[in-house]
Design a protein around this motif. Structure first.
Motif, mmCIF file in Angstrom:
data_model
loop_
_atom_site.group_PDB
_atom_site.id
_atom_site.type_symbol
_atom_site.label_atom_id
_atom_site.label_comp_id
_atom_site.label_asym_id
_atom_site.label_seq_id
_atom_site.Cartn_x
_atom_site.Cartn_y
_atom_site.Cartn_z
ATOM 1 N N LEU A 126 46.148 40.969 52.749
ATOM 2 C CA LEU A 126 45.327 41.877 51.954
ATOM 3 C C LEU A 126 43.928 41.311 51.724
ATOM 4 C CD1 LEU A 126 45.501 44.630 50.491
ATOM 5 C CD2 LEU A 126 46.073 43.353 48.418
ATOM 6 N N ASN A 127 43.821 39.996 51.704
ATOM 7 C CA ASN A 127 42.523 39.346 51.487
ATOM 8 C C ASN A 127 41.482 39.772 52.521
ATOM 9 O OD1 ASN A 127 42.866 37.806 49.125
ATOM 10 N ND2 ASN A 127 44.032 36.285 50.264
ATOM 11 N N SER A 144 46.186 45.737 32.484
ATOM 12 C CA SER A 144 46.533 44.988 33.682
ATOM 13 C C SER A 144 48.034 44.765 33.752
ATOM 14 C CB SER A 144 45.815 43.626 33.646
ATOM 15 O OG SER A 144 46.432 42.699 34.518
ATOM 16 N N ASN A 145 48.636 45.107 34.884
ATOM 17 C CA ASN A 145 50.046 44.796 35.110
ATOM 18 C C ASN A 145 50.269 43.298 35.174
ATOM 19 O OD1 ASN A 145 50.870 47.474 37.507
ATOM 20 N ND2 ASN A 145 50.540 47.578 35.316
ATOM 21 N N VAL A 146 49.259 42.546 35.571
ATOM 22 C CA VAL A 146 49.389 41.088 35.727
ATOM 23 C C VAL A 146 49.397 40.379 34.381
ATOM 24 C CG1 VAL A 146 48.306 39.010 36.700
ATOM 25 C CG2 VAL A 146 48.346 41.132 38.030
ATOM 26 N N ASP A 158 37.322 40.135 40.258
ATOM 27 C CA ASP A 158 37.905 38.982 40.952
ATOM 28 C C ASP A 158 38.642 39.457 42.200
ATOM 29 O OD1 ASP A 158 39.282 36.740 41.812
ATOM 30 O OD2 ASP A 158 40.344 36.416 39.928
ATOM 31 N N LYS A 159 38.194 39.050 43.372
ATOM 32 C CA LYS A 159 38.819 39.463 44.626
ATOM 33 C C LYS A 159 40.242 38.920 44.758
ATOM 34 C CE LYS A 159 34.574 40.333 47.097
ATOM 35 N NZ LYS A 159 34.582 41.578 47.814
ATOM 36 N N GLY A 160 40.606 37.939 43.963
ATOM 37 C CA GLY A 160 41.963 37.408 43.988
ATOM 38 C C GLY A 160 42.945 38.178 43.126
ATOM 39 N N TYR A 161 42.439 39.119 42.321
ATOM 40 C CA TYR A 161 43.312 39.852 41.400
ATOM 41 C C TYR A 161 44.353 40.679 42.146
ATOM 42 C CZ TYR A 161 44.994 42.972 37.768
ATOM 43 O OH TYR A 161 45.808 43.671 36.920
ATOM 44 N N TRP A 162 43.927 41.451 43.147
ATOM 45 C CA TRP A 162 44.853 42.382 43.804
ATOM 46 C C TRP A 162 45.920 41.686 44.641
ATOM 47 C CZ3 TRP A 162 44.999 46.598 41.283
ATOM 48 C CH2 TRP A 162 43.851 47.027 40.609
ATOM 49 N N PRO A 163 45.620 40.608 45.356
ATOM 50 C CA PRO A 163 46.711 39.877 46.015
ATOM 51 C C PRO A 163 47.704 39.291 45.002
ATOM 52 C CG PRO A 163 44.625 39.311 47.021
ATOM 53 C CD PRO A 163 44.309 40.119 45.792
#
Length: 182
Positions: A126-127, A144-146, A158-163
């Motif tokens: 996905l990245n 946020s679900n996270v 943050d591009k790392g959020y979705w992975p």
């Protein structure tokens, strides 16, 4: 929204958080569609797995999760509604044991162990798509679900959020609490 009715806050469950992020202005519709499509293809390439919805508390679920069992806590929907995720054979054993103890459980009709470490390779794939996407601060607050609470501007961009979102437990019960407490 086109008729002037703007939500005060947004919430989404798993893939639904992508929709909430789009409506919030974090990413464009075109980028959201690219991201959802890439996510779907990456997840389809992941190793087969299973998910089991179980009527139990998080504390009760802890007896089934962990590195030794290979089962992850994928979703917390409410105080007594969780979803376990992991390899098919391991989930089948847990299902058998839970059924023997009269614990209400049912299979989630999927062929992968979503929201578990079994999504690590999919998250890496996905990245590639995320690298070309621009993220903006939310214009409408969303949870946020996270984290289980309000998505921050930093998380949104943050591009790392979705992975990470693909692999972590969906804290939907906490999301509902955050929305209702506001």
């Amino acid at each position: 929204i086109a008729r002037g009715i703007i939500p005060g806050a947004l919430i989404g469950h798993s893939i639904g958080e992508y929709t909430a992020a789009c409506i919030s202005g974090i990413m464009s519709l075109e980028d959201t569609l690219k991201l959802i499509t890439a996510r779907g293809f990456a997840m389809e390439e992941a190793e087969a797995g299973a998910m089991l919805s179980v009527n139990m508390t998080v504390d009760e679920a802890k007896t089934y999760i962990g590195s030794d069992s290979m089962i992850s806590l994928a979703v917390i929907n409410s105080a007594k509604d969780v979803v376990l995720s992991g390899p098919e054979n391991v989930i089948a054993l847990a299902e058998k044991e839970l059924t023997h103890t009269d614990t209400i459980c049912r299979r989630v009709h999927v062929a992968r162990a979503f929201h578990s470490p079994m999504m690590d390779a999919a998250a890496e794939k996905l990245n590639r798509t995320i690298a070309a996407i621009s993220f903006s601060p939310p214009q409408i607050p969303l949870v946020s679900n996270v984290s289980g609470t309000w998505l921050t501007e930093q998380q949104a961009q943050d591009k790392g959020y979705w992975p990470t979102h693909m692999k972590k437990t969906v804290l939907f019960a906490d999301n509902l609490t955050a929305i209702l407490d506001d």
